[in-house]
Design a protein around this motif. Structure first.
Motif, PDB file in Angstrom:
ATOM      1  N   ARG A  33       0.844  -1.190   0.000  1.00  0.00           N
ATOM      2  CA  ARG A  33       0.000   0.000   0.000  1.00  0.00           C
ATOM      3  C   ARG A  33       0.880   1.241   0.000  1.00  0.00           C
ATOM      4  O   ARG A  33       1.842   1.339   0.741  1.00  0.00           O
ATOM      5  CB  ARG A  33      -0.871  -0.037   1.242  1.00  0.00           C
ATOM      6  CG  ARG A  33      -1.772   1.130   1.437  1.00  0.00           C
ATOM      7  CD  ARG A  33      -2.621   0.873   2.648  1.00  0.00           C
ATOM      8  NE  ARG A  33      -3.883   0.383   2.151  1.00  0.00           N
ATOM      9  CZ  ARG A  33      -5.048   0.716   2.647  1.00  0.00           C
ATOM     10  NH1 ARG A  33      -5.129   1.460   3.707  1.00  0.00           N
ATOM     11  NH2 ARG A  33      -6.156   0.276   2.112  1.00  0.00           N
ATOM     12  N   GLY A  34       0.517   2.200  -0.854  1.00  0.00           N
ATOM     13  CA  GLY A  34       1.232   3.469  -0.902  1.00  0.00           C
ATOM     14  C   GLY A  34       0.278   4.611  -0.661  1.00  0.00           C
ATOM     15  O   GLY A  34      -0.935   4.484  -0.860  1.00  0.00           O
ATOM     16  N   ALA A  35       0.821   5.748  -0.244  1.00  0.00           N
ATOM     17  CA  ALA A  35       0.015   6.939  -0.005  1.00  0.00           C
ATOM     18  C   ALA A  35       0.812   8.173  -0.400  1.00  0.00           C
ATOM     19  O   ALA A  35       2.041   8.174  -0.371  1.00  0.00           O
ATOM     20  CB  ALA A  35      -0.383   7.030   1.466  1.00  0.00           C
ATOM     21  N   VAL A  36       0.083   9.219  -0.783  1.00  0.00           N
ATOM     22  CA  VAL A  36       0.678  10.521  -1.049  1.00  0.00           C
ATOM     23  C   VAL A  36      -0.057  11.540  -0.184  1.00  0.00           C
ATOM     24  O   VAL A  36      -1.208  11.324   0.191  1.00  0.00           O
ATOM     25  CB  VAL A  36       0.595  10.922  -2.539  1.00  0.00           C
ATOM     26  CG1 VAL A  36       1.283   9.868  -3.405  1.00  0.00           C
ATOM     27  CG2 VAL A  36      -0.833  11.128  -2.991  1.00  0.00           C
ATOM     28  N   ARG A 138       4.920  13.223   7.392  1.00  0.00           N
ATOM     29  CA  ARG A 138       4.159  12.568   8.466  1.00  0.00           C
ATOM     30  C   ARG A 138       2.740  12.224   8.030  1.00  0.00           C
ATOM     31  O   ARG A 138       2.221  11.161   8.357  1.00  0.00           O
ATOM     32  CB  ARG A 138       4.124  13.454   9.716  1.00  0.00           C
ATOM     33  CG  ARG A 138       5.387  13.378  10.548  1.00  0.00           C
ATOM     34  CD  ARG A 138       5.242  14.114  11.872  1.00  0.00           C
ATOM     35  NE  ARG A 138       4.886  15.515  11.681  1.00  0.00           N
ATOM     36  CZ  ARG A 138       5.748  16.466  11.326  1.00  0.00           C
ATOM     37  NH1 ARG A 138       7.014  16.149  11.119  1.00  0.00           N
ATOM     38  NH2 ARG A 138       5.361  17.703  11.173  1.00  0.00           N
ATOM     39  N   LEU A 139       2.099  13.120   7.282  1.00  0.00           N
ATOM     40  CA  LEU A 139       0.738  12.848   6.825  1.00  0.00           C
ATOM     41  C   LEU A 139       0.717  11.675   5.850  1.00  0.00           C
ATOM     42  O   LEU A 139      -0.161  10.811   5.934  1.00  0.00           O
ATOM     43  CB  LEU A 139       0.122  14.096   6.188  1.00  0.00           C
ATOM     44  CG  LEU A 139      -1.327  13.967   5.735  1.00  0.00           C
ATOM     45  CD1 LEU A 139      -2.238  13.513   6.865  1.00  0.00           C
ATOM     46  CD2 LEU A 139      -1.811  15.294   5.134  1.00  0.00           C
ATOM     47  N   ALA A 140       1.675  11.590   4.934  1.00  0.00           N
ATOM     48  CA  ALA A 140       1.738  10.471   3.988  1.00  0.00           C
ATOM     49  C   ALA A 140       1.937   9.152   4.727  1.00  0.00           C
ATOM     50  O   ALA A 140       1.264   8.156   4.431  1.00  0.00           O
ATOM     51  CB  ALA A 140       2.853  10.688   2.965  1.00  0.00           C
ATOM     52  N   ARG A 141       2.849   9.146   5.683  1.00  0.00           N
ATOM     53  CA  ARG A 141       3.103   7.935   6.461  1.00  0.00           C
ATOM     54  C   ARG A 141       1.841   7.492   7.201  1.00  0.00           C
ATOM     55  O   ARG A 141       1.479   6.316   7.203  1.00  0.00           O
ATOM     56  CB  ARG A 141       4.243   8.199   7.439  1.00  0.00           C
ATOM     57  CG  ARG A 141       5.192   7.052   7.572  1.00  0.00           C
ATOM     58  CD  ARG A 141       6.382   7.338   8.456  1.00  0.00           C
ATOM     59  NE  ARG A 141       6.048   8.107   9.635  1.00  0.00           N
ATOM     60  CZ  ARG A 141       6.819   9.034  10.171  1.00  0.00           C
ATOM     61  NH1 ARG A 141       7.982   9.308   9.633  1.00  0.00           N
ATOM     62  NH2 ARG A 141       6.457   9.682  11.248  1.00  0.00           N
ATOM     63  N   SER A 142       1.178   8.437   7.823  1.00  0.00           N
ATOM     64  CA  SER A 142      -0.048   8.135   8.562  1.00  0.00           C
ATOM     65  C   SER A 142      -1.182   7.691   7.630  1.00  0.00           C
ATOM     66  O   SER A 142      -1.992   6.841   7.981  1.00  0.00           O
ATOM     67  CB  SER A 142      -0.474   9.374   9.349  1.00  0.00           C
ATOM     68  OG  SER A 142      -1.716   9.171   9.946  1.00  0.00           O
TER      69      SER A 142
END
Length: 171
Positions: A33-36, A138-142
């Motif tokens: 899973r990835g996030a931006v 931090r927001l991407a990690r969360s």
């Protein structure tokens, strides 16, 4: 953040008239899973908005960084910002956007950014070191723990965002 305190964020402010959107990506260590994430602030450091996108199966960091730059323009559109300044810690992606093209897996995303960029009065893309990009990081990690899809915050910032410290004059 421990004990309910917010971290201090070393941040480079935009010039007057531009709105800074810091971007970053993250990949979950536990699943595919990835996030931006994008965080928008004005020249005083005041929070204006943020967004995150979460993808199952997409874990290529350079593709995710390119998507983050595209999402920054989408956030600027949502907020009716005519002059966004997008900052990323991925030099390759910024070079591809500023030089007008890419041959990598993200080439179609770069083309989309270039088309969307022309819809703004001024859209600037620049590289910044990770130290100036703490909020988006931090927001991407969360965000990797959020549901798949797009998440947007306009009035109340996500709890992952810290207190801004102007990196140019340590205010």
């Amino acid at each position: 953040m421990h004990g309910g305190t917010r971290a201090h964020v070393r941040w480079v402010p935009p010039p007057d008239g531009l709105f800074k959107i810091n971007t970053d990506d993250a990949v979950s260590k536990h699943n595919q899973r990835g996030a931006v994430a994008c965080v928008c602030r004005d020249s005083t450091g005041a929070f204006l908005g943020a967004s995150a996108m979460v993808f199952d199966g997409l874990i290529n960091p350079e593709v995710l960084e390119t998507i983050a730059c595209s999402e920054a323009l989408a956030l600027a559109e949502d907020m009716h910002i005519a002059k966004p300044w997008v900052a990323s810690d991925c030099l390759n992606v910024i070079k591809e956007i500023n030089e007008g093209g890419s041959n990598g897996q993200q080439c179609m995303i770069v083309k989309q950014i270039l088309l969307k960029k022309d819809q703004f009065l001024e859209a600037k893309f620049s590289h910044e070191r990770r130290e100036a990009n703490g909020d988006a990081h931090r927001l991407a990690r969360s965000a990797t723990t959020l549901d798949t899809g797009r998440h947007v915050w306009f009035s109340d910032p996500p709890s992952e965002l810290g207190v801004v410290v102007n990196i140019l004059n340590n205010q």
